[in-house]
Design a protein around this motif. Sequence first.
Motif, PDB file in Angstrom:
ATOM      1  N   GLY A   1       0.810  -1.215   0.000  1.00  0.00           N
ATOM      2  CA  GLY A   1       0.000   0.000   0.000  1.00  0.00           C
ATOM      3  C   GLY A   1       0.839   1.259   0.000  1.00  0.00           C
ATOM      4  O   GLY A   1       0.528   2.234  -0.697  1.00  0.00           O
ATOM      5  N   LEU A   2       1.929   1.272   0.782  1.00  0.00           N
ATOM      6  CA  LEU A   2       2.778   2.458   0.800  1.00  0.00           C
ATOM      7  C   LEU A   2       3.558   2.583  -0.495  1.00  0.00           C
ATOM      8  O   LEU A   2       3.740   3.686  -1.015  1.00  0.00           O
ATOM      9  N   TRP A   3       4.035   1.451  -1.047  1.00  0.00           N
ATOM     10  CA  TRP A   3       4.707   1.528  -2.345  1.00  0.00           C
ATOM     11  C   TRP A   3       3.772   2.113  -3.400  1.00  0.00           C
ATOM     12  O   TRP A   3       4.190   2.924  -4.241  1.00  0.00           O
ATOM     13  N   PHE A   4       2.498   1.708  -3.367  1.00  0.00           N
ATOM     14  CA  PHE A   4       1.523   2.247  -4.318  1.00  0.00           C
ATOM     15  C   PHE A   4       1.381   3.758  -4.141  1.00  0.00           C
ATOM     16  O   PHE A   4       1.405   4.521  -5.108  1.00  0.00           O
ATOM     17  N   GLU A   5       1.243   4.181  -2.895  1.00  0.00           N
ATOM     18  CA  GLU A   5       1.084   5.613  -2.620  1.00  0.00           C
ATOM     19  C   GLU A   5       2.300   6.395  -3.097  1.00  0.00           C
ATOM     20  O   GLU A   5       2.172   7.471  -3.702  1.00  0.00           O
ATOM     21  N   ILE A   6       3.473   5.872  -2.852  1.00  0.00           N
ATOM     22  CA  ILE A   6       4.694   6.532  -3.301  1.00  0.00           C
ATOM     23  C   ILE A   6       4.776   6.540  -4.825  1.00  0.00           C
ATOM     24  O   ILE A   6       5.161   7.538  -5.445  1.00  0.00           O
ATOM     25  N   GLY A   7       4.392   5.430  -5.444  1.00  0.00           N
ATOM     26  CA  GLY A   7       4.466   5.328  -6.894  1.00  0.00           C
ATOM     27  C   GLY A   7       3.532   6.265  -7.629  1.00  0.00           C
ATOM     28  O   GLY A   7       3.709   6.515  -8.826  1.00  0.00           O
ATOM     29  N   LEU A   8       2.542   6.797  -6.945  1.00  0.00           N
ATOM     30  CA  LEU A   8       1.667   7.795  -7.561  1.00  0.00           C
ATOM     31  C   LEU A   8       2.397   9.110  -7.822  1.00  0.00           C
ATOM     32  O   LEU A   8       1.998   9.882  -8.706  1.00  0.00           O
ATOM     33  N   GLU A   9       3.462   9.363  -7.062  1.00  0.00           N
ATOM     34  CA  GLU A   9       4.129  10.659  -7.135  1.00  0.00           C
ATOM     35  C   GLU A   9       5.608  10.591  -7.514  1.00  0.00           C
ATOM     36  O   GLU A   9       6.165  11.578  -7.993  1.00  0.00           O
ATOM     37  N   TYR A  10       6.248   9.442  -7.280  1.00  0.00           N
ATOM     38  CA  TYR A  10       7.697   9.390  -7.390  1.00  0.00           C
ATOM     39  C   TYR A  10       8.167   8.236  -8.278  1.00  0.00           C
ATOM     40  O   TYR A  10       7.522   7.192  -8.350  1.00  0.00           O
ATOM     41  N   ASN A  11       9.329   8.461  -8.927  1.00  0.00           N
ATOM     42  CA  ASN A  11      10.035   7.400  -9.637  1.00  0.00           C
ATOM     43  C   ASN A  11      11.117   6.865  -8.709  1.00  0.00           C
ATOM     44  O   ASN A  11      12.035   7.608  -8.322  1.00  0.00           O
ATOM     45  N   LEU A  12      11.008   5.606  -8.342  1.00  0.00           N
ATOM     46  CA  LEU A  12      11.956   5.022  -7.402  1.00  0.00           C
ATOM     47  C   LEU A  12      12.681   3.835  -8.020  1.00  0.00           C
ATOM     48  O   LEU A  12      12.086   3.047  -8.757  1.00  0.00           O
TER      49      LEU A  12
END
Length: 218
Positions: A141-152
């Motif tokens: 869930g946190l990876w999804f949230e981060i992936g909405l805004e950031y390229n990691l």
Amino acid sequence: MLENHALRTKQVNSSMPPVKLSLMSATPSSVHIARCLWQRHQEAACNYCLNACPSGALQFSNREIHLNEDRCLGCGVCLSVCPVECFETEDWSERSLITTLQRLKTDNAEIACRLHPSPQEGTEPVPVLQLGTCIAAISPGLWFEIGLEYNLRLHLDACSDCPISHLSNYARQAILLANSWLQSCERPARLEILDTPLPEPALNKRRVISAERPILNR
């Protein structure tokens, strides 16, 4: 039958040799036994935490899950794999990762765990955020949230040499699941797994930032 399985699992875990690693950040401070599926529904036979724990710190006894703090590495994988959130910690929050990304004000970064031997080396001139836990501690869930805004770019390239290398499978599954959720929302899959060692030439020394400490403006 299920109770016997629980006791056998306890014996196997308790006989594991201790893993020799420095303590990481996510030792559970609370274990909510009443939430556990073994406690509530014997038929569920859930053993995610037991299978994931790399040090045998978790044990079943009398249909209850118990934490042996002396064996716990603080890797945090039990926090992310338990489907009913039995485990909580006051010392670490996965949301510290997204908070640090917000403070950096960048769209691109790399993530490495505390045990990565050389997070400062790489081919991209981007900041590297270093977790105090295993990467497997971060939930899909946190990876999804981060992936909405950031390229990691996520460093699993040193996992094969780690004493708790099997946790990379949990990290990989969480990252791939988050990417699939992003694509189902018609968003790009912005989480890239780095799972092969970097080539020797063209290595840059990058800034390594703790994902758990505030960034101070000087």
